[in-house]
Design a protein around this motif. Structure first.
Motif, mmCIF file in Angstrom:
data_model
loop_
_atom_site.group_PDB
_atom_site.id
_atom_site.type_symbol
_atom_site.label_atom_id
_atom_site.label_comp_id
_atom_site.label_asym_id
_atom_site.label_seq_id
_atom_site.Cartn_x
_atom_site.Cartn_y
_atom_site.Cartn_z
ATOM 1 N N MET A 96 0.834 -1.190 0.000
ATOM 2 C CA MET A 96 0.000 0.000 0.000
ATOM 3 C C MET A 96 0.877 1.250 0.000
ATOM 4 S SD MET A 96 -2.845 1.261 2.805
ATOM 5 C CE MET A 96 -1.648 1.884 3.983
ATOM 6 N N ILE A 97 0.493 2.248 -0.801
ATOM 7 C CA ILE A 97 1.210 3.521 -0.833
ATOM 8 C C ILE A 97 0.757 4.372 0.356
ATOM 9 C CG2 ILE A 97 1.561 5.661 -2.122
ATOM 10 C CD1 ILE A 97 1.160 4.044 -4.685
ATOM 11 N N THR A 98 1.706 4.881 1.107
ATOM 12 C CA THR A 98 1.371 5.693 2.282
ATOM 13 C C THR A 98 1.714 7.166 2.103
ATOM 14 O OG1 THR A 98 3.521 5.173 3.275
ATOM 15 C CG2 THR A 98 1.647 3.748 3.857
ATOM 16 N N GLU A 99 2.642 7.475 1.223
ATOM 17 C CA GLU A 99 3.050 8.874 1.048
ATOM 18 C C GLU A 99 3.571 9.094 -0.366
ATOM 19 O OE1 GLU A 99 5.330 12.031 3.843
ATOM 20 O OE2 GLU A 99 6.568 10.337 3.194
ATOM 21 N N VAL A 100 3.276 10.270 -0.913
ATOM 22 C CA VAL A 100 3.783 10.660 -2.232
ATOM 23 C C VAL A 100 4.392 12.051 -2.115
ATOM 24 C CG1 VAL A 100 3.231 11.020 -4.666
ATOM 25 C CG2 VAL A 100 1.921 9.360 -3.330
ATOM 26 N N LYS A 101 5.619 12.206 -2.604
ATOM 27 C CA LYS A 101 6.269 13.514 -2.652
ATOM 28 C C LYS A 101 6.505 13.880 -4.117
ATOM 29 C CE LYS A 101 8.678 13.016 1.790
ATOM 30 N NZ LYS A 101 9.987 13.006 2.482
ATOM 31 N N ILE A 102 6.083 15.086 -4.475
ATOM 32 C CA ILE A 102 6.153 15.523 -5.872
ATOM 33 C C ILE A 102 6.924 16.827 -5.954
ATOM 34 C CG2 ILE A 102 4.800 16.261 -7.874
ATOM 35 C CD1 ILE A 102 2.486 14.576 -6.820
ATOM 36 N N GLU A 103 7.816 16.921 -6.948
ATOM 37 C CA GLU A 103 8.546 18.155 -7.209
ATOM 38 C C GLU A 103 8.493 18.487 -8.695
ATOM 39 O OE1 GLU A 103 12.327 18.561 -4.418
ATOM 40 O OE2 GLU A 103 12.304 16.619 -5.442
ATOM 41 N N TYR A 104 8.085 19.720 -8.995
ATOM 42 C CA TYR A 104 8.105 20.264 -10.358
ATOM 43 C C TYR A 104 7.297 19.445 -11.359
ATOM 44 C CZ TYR A 104 11.976 22.897 -8.332
ATOM 45 O OH TYR A 104 12.749 23.692 -7.523
ATOM 46 N N PHE A 105 6.283 18.759 -10.880
ATOM 47 C CA PHE A 105 5.450 17.960 -11.785
ATOM 48 C C PHE A 105 4.106 18.658 -11.987
ATOM 49 C CE2 PHE A 105 2.296 14.575 -12.622
ATOM 50 C CZ PHE A 105 2.845 14.031 -13.764
ATOM 51 N N LYS A 106 3.894 19.154 -13.181
ATOM 52 C CA LYS A 106 2.634 19.788 -13.583
ATOM 53 C C LYS A 106 2.156 20.822 -12.561
ATOM 54 C CE LYS A 106 -0.190 17.681 -16.247
ATOM 55 N NZ LYS A 106 -1.259 16.814 -16.773
ATOM 56 N N LYS A 107 1.067 20.566 -11.878
ATOM 57 C CA LYS A 107 0.469 21.558 -10.985
ATOM 58 C C LYS A 107 1.327 21.888 -9.769
ATOM 59 C CE LYS A 107 -3.259 23.843 -9.501
ATOM 60 N NZ LYS A 107 -3.952 24.915 -10.243
ATOM 61 N N PHE A 108 2.174 20.940 -9.345
ATOM 62 C CA PHE A 108 2.855 21.089 -8.060
ATOM 63 C C PHE A 108 4.367 21.270 -8.218
ATOM 64 C CE2 PHE A 108 -0.851 18.291 -7.094
ATOM 65 C CZ PHE A 108 -1.587 19.254 -6.396
ATOM 66 N N ALA A 109 4.852 22.424 -7.733
ATOM 67 C CA ALA A 109 6.306 22.621 -7.660
ATOM 68 C C ALA A 109 6.883 21.834 -6.496
ATOM 69 C CB ALA A 109 6.630 24.104 -7.508
ATOM 70 N N ALA A 110 6.103 21.712 -5.425
ATOM 71 C CA ALA A 110 6.516 20.902 -4.271
ATOM 72 C C ALA A 110 5.274 20.589 -3.450
ATOM 73 C CB ALA A 110 7.542 21.635 -3.424
ATOM 74 N N GLN A 111 5.009 19.296 -3.255
ATOM 75 C CA GLN A 111 3.802 18.907 -2.509
ATOM 76 C C GLN A 111 3.969 17.493 -1.980
ATOM 77 O OE1 GLN A 111 1.023 20.946 -1.911
ATOM 78 N NE2 GLN A 111 0.599 19.319 -0.454
ATOM 79 N N GLU A 112 3.473 17.267 -0.767
ATOM 80 C CA GLU A 112 3.473 15.935 -0.169
ATOM 81 C C GLU A 112 2.041 15.513 0.115
ATOM 82 O OE1 GLU A 112 5.953 15.611 3.233
ATOM 83 O OE2 GLU A 112 7.698 16.554 2.274
ATOM 84 N N PHE A 113 1.769 14.225 -0.037
ATOM 85 C CA PHE A 113 0.444 13.671 0.221
ATOM 86 C C PHE A 113 0.561 12.446 1.112
ATOM 87 C CE2 PHE A 113 0.211 15.733 -3.908
ATOM 88 C CZ PHE A 113 -0.964 16.467 -3.836
ATOM 89 N N LYS A 114 -0.263 12.400 2.144
ATOM 90 C CA LYS A 114 -0.394 11.208 2.974
ATOM 91 C C LYS A 114 -1.606 10.429 2.481
ATOM 92 C CE LYS A 114 2.836 12.442 5.991
ATOM 93 N NZ LYS A 114 4.105 11.683 6.181
ATOM 94 N N LEU A 115 -1.443 9.115 2.285
ATOM 95 C CA LEU A 115 -2.506 8.292 1.726
ATOM 96 C C LEU A 115 -2.826 7.114 2.644
ATOM 97 C CD1 LEU A 115 -1.328 8.115 -2.009
ATOM 98 C CD2 LEU A 115 -2.839 9.803 -0.961
#
Length: 575
Positions: free
Chosen positions: A1-20
């Motif tokens: 199971m995915i618990t966290e996603v960290k995104i940098e410079y991808f489309k809408k998000f320059a920097a964003q973290e998500f807890k799942l």
């Protein structure tokens, strides 16, 4: 199971973290980033699978590589005209002094890092970096938990099967057999409806028990029976039909004859049964469905996901889906994406989806508070009063955030403000009501963040009933026989209609001035009597003829109360 996603410079998000969690609903307005998160997960899954396939087929020396090139035609998870569309604002390189220690022109790398946890409790982390090479190609590097170049793939990540179902896009009259690669290409182009028959054929061919389960789901939801698919090499098109019990015709109907909701549900179930997944990404499963069907489909999705031990991540605009979801399973995309934790936060997001326009969202995100008025006429007259009085409230009225309730139940204002709080919890509002609107006590509609004001007079137009102002407006800028005649008619009319006290002291609170609806029972008749024809929304032109000493003290008092709520002190100081 995915618990966290960290995104940098991808489309809408320059920097964003998500807890799942094991079940996640992404809720928010259009273009807020819900699909961006789903696409980031899909891109991570596609790149990982491409690397695994390359390592299996590569020579022994090549198996130690930590990255691979991927061309645009092989990038089937997202429709792209050119590869720089993956980057935030399409910036693939750093600008001058954009980031400390980085030279202008250096590659700006997209980062997608995923952390997970197995049922046994084992945790893992695996990420990738995308480097732009040309409009037709990117280079992918993989990173371990420490951020170093990865050579080995965590076994838990390697076994992750991510399936992305984009919104339904329609179905063609005919459909031939496609191999899996071309199916993925069509899905990546946002055309899942183009492979619906292929999905159903694969389910039927591979597992008849799954086919029976799918057919049973459709029967329960739509009261129709899916006929077993037909396909032969001599006839290159997949034929799938259905029948509706109890109808006059006994002939089967082609799949294309069904409605869009029917096709949407078939597509969802087709992906679920044809593409076994450990993570299922579903973009807007509520599209094309009425509210009852939305709840039924959502229940079916959760049931099938649970039976298959599959993590379900859904993007939605549906109030029904939110209502049926626990707050701790919802991520709100109003403002900066954030998880919810209590029922009232979920209810705010649900109300926001139902009530807020894109302009509402922009206004409240900009830091503005909100003014609720009866209609546009009230706003224009109020603005003229503030201008003449040179009142501080002009800072708000010149660039307003205003909603007109148009005589609707005043609880609508309360519900609208409640929805705005999903975006900015500290937003405050003022509700200015006509003096006739006293049927509902303030405490029944008020909140700590909604200030309710009422005119003592019947409505704001009653403050226009000042004989000298009306004569000035009616006579106009020129004094001639025609204008003098109009003024005389007005004097005769007002003498007959107003009490002597109202004429003598128009700034007083004579019962007549307080109780009559001026916009209905006085001003229209007066203006018609003198041959002036203007709509109620243009009565502000009368207000524009007033001087400071002709404006009732209650008006400046109400403006004082409004400015304290609507204009933050810091804003006032800046002005």
């Amino acid at each position: 199971m995915i618990t966290e996603v960290k995104i940098e410079y991808f489309k809408k998000f320059a920097a964003q973290e998500f807890k799942l969690g094991d079940h996640v609903v992404l809720a928010g307005p259009n273009n807020s980033g819900k699909s961006t998160l789903l696409q980031a997960l899909a891109v991570w899954g596609l790149c990982l699978q491409r690397w695994i396939n390359e390592r299996i087929s590569a020579q022994s020396k090549a198996k130690s590589r930590t990255g691979i090139p991927i061309s645009r035609k092989d990038f089937t998870s997202i429709p792209l005209r050119e590869m720089n569309l993956l980057w935030t604002d399409r910036d693939t390189a750093y600008g001058k002094e954009e980031k400390g220690g980085v030279e202008a022109g250096d590659h700006k790398l997209i980062g997608i890092t995923i952390s997970g946890k197995e049922r046994a409790g084992e945790e893992w982390c695996f990420g990738l970096k995308l480097r732009y090479q040309s409009r037709e190609q990117v280079y992918v590097n993989f990173m371990d938990i420490s951020g170093n170049a990865a050579i080995e793939i965590p076994s838990s990540a390697k076994g992750l099967q991510i399936v992305h179902i984009p919104p339904f896009s329609g179905i063609g009259a005919e459909e031939t057999r496609y191999d899996r690669g071309y199916q993925n290409l069509l899905v990546g182009q946002g055309k899942p409806g183009d492979i619906l028959r292929n999905l159903l054929w694969e389910v039927y061919q591979r597992n008849r028990d799954d086919w029976s389960s799918l057919a049973n789901e459709i029967k329960q939801l739509f009261n129709c029976e899916i006929v077993e698919p037909k396909y032969t090499e001599t006839d290159p098109f997949i034929v799938i039909e259905y029948r509706v019990p109890g109808t006059k015709t006994r002939r089967n109907l082609d799949l294309a004859s069904g409605g869009s909701g029917f096709h949407q549900v078939l597509t969802l179930l087709g992906f679920i049964y044809a593409r076994p997944a450990s993570v299922l990404l579903v973009d807007e499963p509520d599209a094309h469905e009425h509210v009852i069907l939305q709840r039924q489909v959502y229940d079916s999705l959760r049931k099938v996901a649970k039976d298959r031990d599959c993590q379900l991540i859904i993007s939605t605009h549906s109030e029904v889906i939110l209502e049926d979801t626990s707050p701790d399973q919802i991520t709100s995309f109003y403002g900066r994406p954030h998880p919810l934790n209590i029922d009232s936060h979920r209810d705010q997001v649900r109300e926001a989806l139902k009530r807020l326009s894109s302009l509402d969202i922009l206004e409240v995100e900009s830091g503005k508070n909100i003014l609720y008025l009866e209609d546009e006429s009230d706003f224009k007259i109020l603005s003229e009063f503030a201008r003449i009085l040179e009142h501080r409230m002009t800072c708000f009225l010149d660039n307003p955030f205003v909603v007109f309730i148009h005589g609707h139940e005043v609880r609508e204002a309360k519900a609208h403000l409640f929805a705005l709080r999903a975006i900015r919890p500290d937003v405050r509002g003022v509700l200015l009501l006509d003096g006739d609107n006293r049927s509902l006590p303030d405490h029944e509609i008020g909140t700590d963040q909604l200030t309710i004001l009422r005119w003592k007079r019947y409505e704001i137009e009653n403050f226009l009933i000042h004989p000298n102002v009306l004569y000035r407006f009616i006579q106009g800028p020129y004094t001639d026989l025609f204008s003098v005649s109009k003024k005389k008619k007005a004097e005769e009319f007002l003498t007959q209609r107003l009490s002597p006290e109202s004429i003598r002291n128009p700034l007083g609170d004579d019962d007549y001035l307080v109780s009559i609806p001026a916009s209905k029972n006085l001003l229209p008749q007066l203006l018609e009597n003198v041959g002036i024809h203007i709509a109620k929304k243009d009565y502000f032109q009368i207000a524009a003829k007033m001087t400071k000493d002709e404006i009732h003290l209650e008006v400046s008092g109400k403006l004082d109360l409004m400015v304290e709520v609507l204009c933050p002190k810091t804003e006032m100081n800046n002005d």
